[in-house]
Design an enzyme around this catalytic site. Structure first.
Site, PDB file in Angstrom:
ATOM      1  N   LYS A  13       0.830  -1.211   0.000  1.00 21.44           N
ATOM      2  CA  LYS A  13       0.000   0.000   0.000  1.00 21.44           C
ATOM      3  C   LYS A  13       0.866   1.264   0.000  1.00 21.44           C
ATOM      4  CE  LYS A  13      -2.262  -0.917   3.853  1.00 21.44           C
ATOM      5  NZ  LYS A  13      -1.562  -2.159   4.255  1.00 21.44           N
ATOM      6  N   ARG A  88      -9.140   1.170   9.359  1.00 27.10           N
ATOM      7  CA  ARG A  88      -8.615  -0.135   9.758  1.00 27.10           C
ATOM      8  C   ARG A  88      -9.712  -1.027  10.351  1.00 27.10           C
ATOM      9  NH1 ARG A  88      -3.130   0.648   9.068  1.00 27.10           N
ATOM     10  NH2 ARG A  88      -1.827  -0.905  10.044  1.00 27.10           N
ATOM     11  N   ARG A 123      12.074  -6.025   4.757  1.00 25.36           N
ATOM     12  CA  ARG A 123      11.861  -4.628   4.373  1.00 25.36           C
ATOM     13  C   ARG A 123      12.841  -3.683   5.074  1.00 25.36           C
ATOM     14  NH1 ARG A 123       5.613  -2.661   4.440  1.00 25.36           N
ATOM     15  NH2 ARG A 123       5.871  -2.593   6.694  1.00 25.36           N
ATOM     16  N   ARG A 156      11.732  -1.182  10.367  1.00 19.20           N
ATOM     17  CA  ARG A 156      10.667  -0.820  11.302  1.00 19.20           C
ATOM     18  C   ARG A 156      10.639  -1.803  12.464  1.00 19.20           C
ATOM     19  NH1 ARG A 156       5.104   0.349   8.127  1.00 19.20           N
ATOM     20  NH2 ARG A 156       4.309  -0.692   9.972  1.00 19.20           N
ATOM     21  N   ARG A 167       0.034  -8.778  13.319  1.00 18.72           N
ATOM     22  CA  ARG A 167      -0.587  -7.757  12.455  1.00 18.72           C
ATOM     23  C   ARG A 167      -1.475  -8.409  11.399  1.00 18.72           C
ATOM     24  NH1 ARG A 167       4.531  -4.602  10.686  1.00 18.72           N
ATOM     25  NH2 ARG A 167       3.140  -3.247   9.523  1.00 18.72           N
TER      26      ARG A 167
END
Ligand code: AMP
Length: 210
Positions: A13, A88, A123, A156, A167
């Site tokens: 996203k 969300r 990532r 992160r 998550r």
């Protein structure tokens, strides 16, 4: 143009929102980035939300929706925006149009869970220019250093395996019902989020312009 991107964590996203923002000249609003900024600046709000975010839980609707309402008053939002990470849950979705007015489109970026853990734990991002990398699929030329500005890349805190799994669970329980919600409103389009980033982007543009 007012757009919403939905999809599980790691669906791409943020990457697609950044490209859409440049292409259409509209703002990219990531509620996750707004919250991380509060944490980085050491604000009271940042202190309140940091543990929740590290564990992969959801911050309260009240905090996030008032943050969003403030953000869309900024000058760069006057031609529209792409929401990345908001709404969300159903309560946020039901309150959203009171904040933004009617939405033009909701794009769901669809990726299977089994590719997500690998994607997210690899990532890395540049804290300076926000360029994104992946240690396997899109590595920088020099390990750990941004190609564009030479800054040391960071990971992160919530991109570790345990938090990613949590998550994903939160996503399926709480966020995925939004897909049916927006289908019912007739503004949902689903795009496959696996493959070449530019092809996924082109597909999103086709959906928006078609
Ligand atoms: P993201 O960068 O979108 O993956 O968001 C990172 C974290 O920020 C999430 O795991 C949540 O803890 C928090 N967060 C971001 N957006 C929202 C939202 N709309 N509602 C509640 N929590 C959020």
């Amino acid at each position: 143009m007012k757009l919403v991107l939905v999809g599980c964590p790691g669906a791409g996203k943020g990457t697609q929102a950044e490209k859409l923002s440049k292409h259409y000249g509209i703002a990219h609003i990531s509620t996750g980035d707004l919250l991380r900024d509060q944490i980085a600046r050491g604000t009271e709000l940042g202190k309140k939300v940091s543990k929740i975010m590290e564990e992969g839980g959801l911050v309260s609707d009240e905090i996030v929706s008032s943050m969003l309402a403030e953000r869309i008053k900024d000058e760069d939002c006057k031609n529209g925006y792409i929401l990345d990470g908001y709404p969300r849950n159903l309560a946020q979705a039901e309150g959203l149009e009171a904040i933004t007015g009617p939405l033009d489109k909701v794009i769901c970026i669809d990726v299977d869970d089994n590719v997500i853990v690998d994607r997210m734990t690899g990532r890395r991002s540049c804290p300076n220019c926000k360029e994104m990398y992946h240690i396997k699929y899109n590595p920088p030329k020099v390990e750990g250093v941004c190609d564009d500005c030479g800054t040391k890349l960071v990971q992160r805190k919530d991109d570790n395996e345990e938090t990613v799994l949590n998550r994903l669970k939160v996503y399926h329980e709480t966020t995925a019902p939004l897909i049916e919600y927006y289908k019912g409103k007739g503004i949902l389009a689903t795009v496959k989020g696996v493959g070449d980033i530019n092809e996924i982007f082109a597909e999103i543009c086709r959906v928006l312009e078609g």
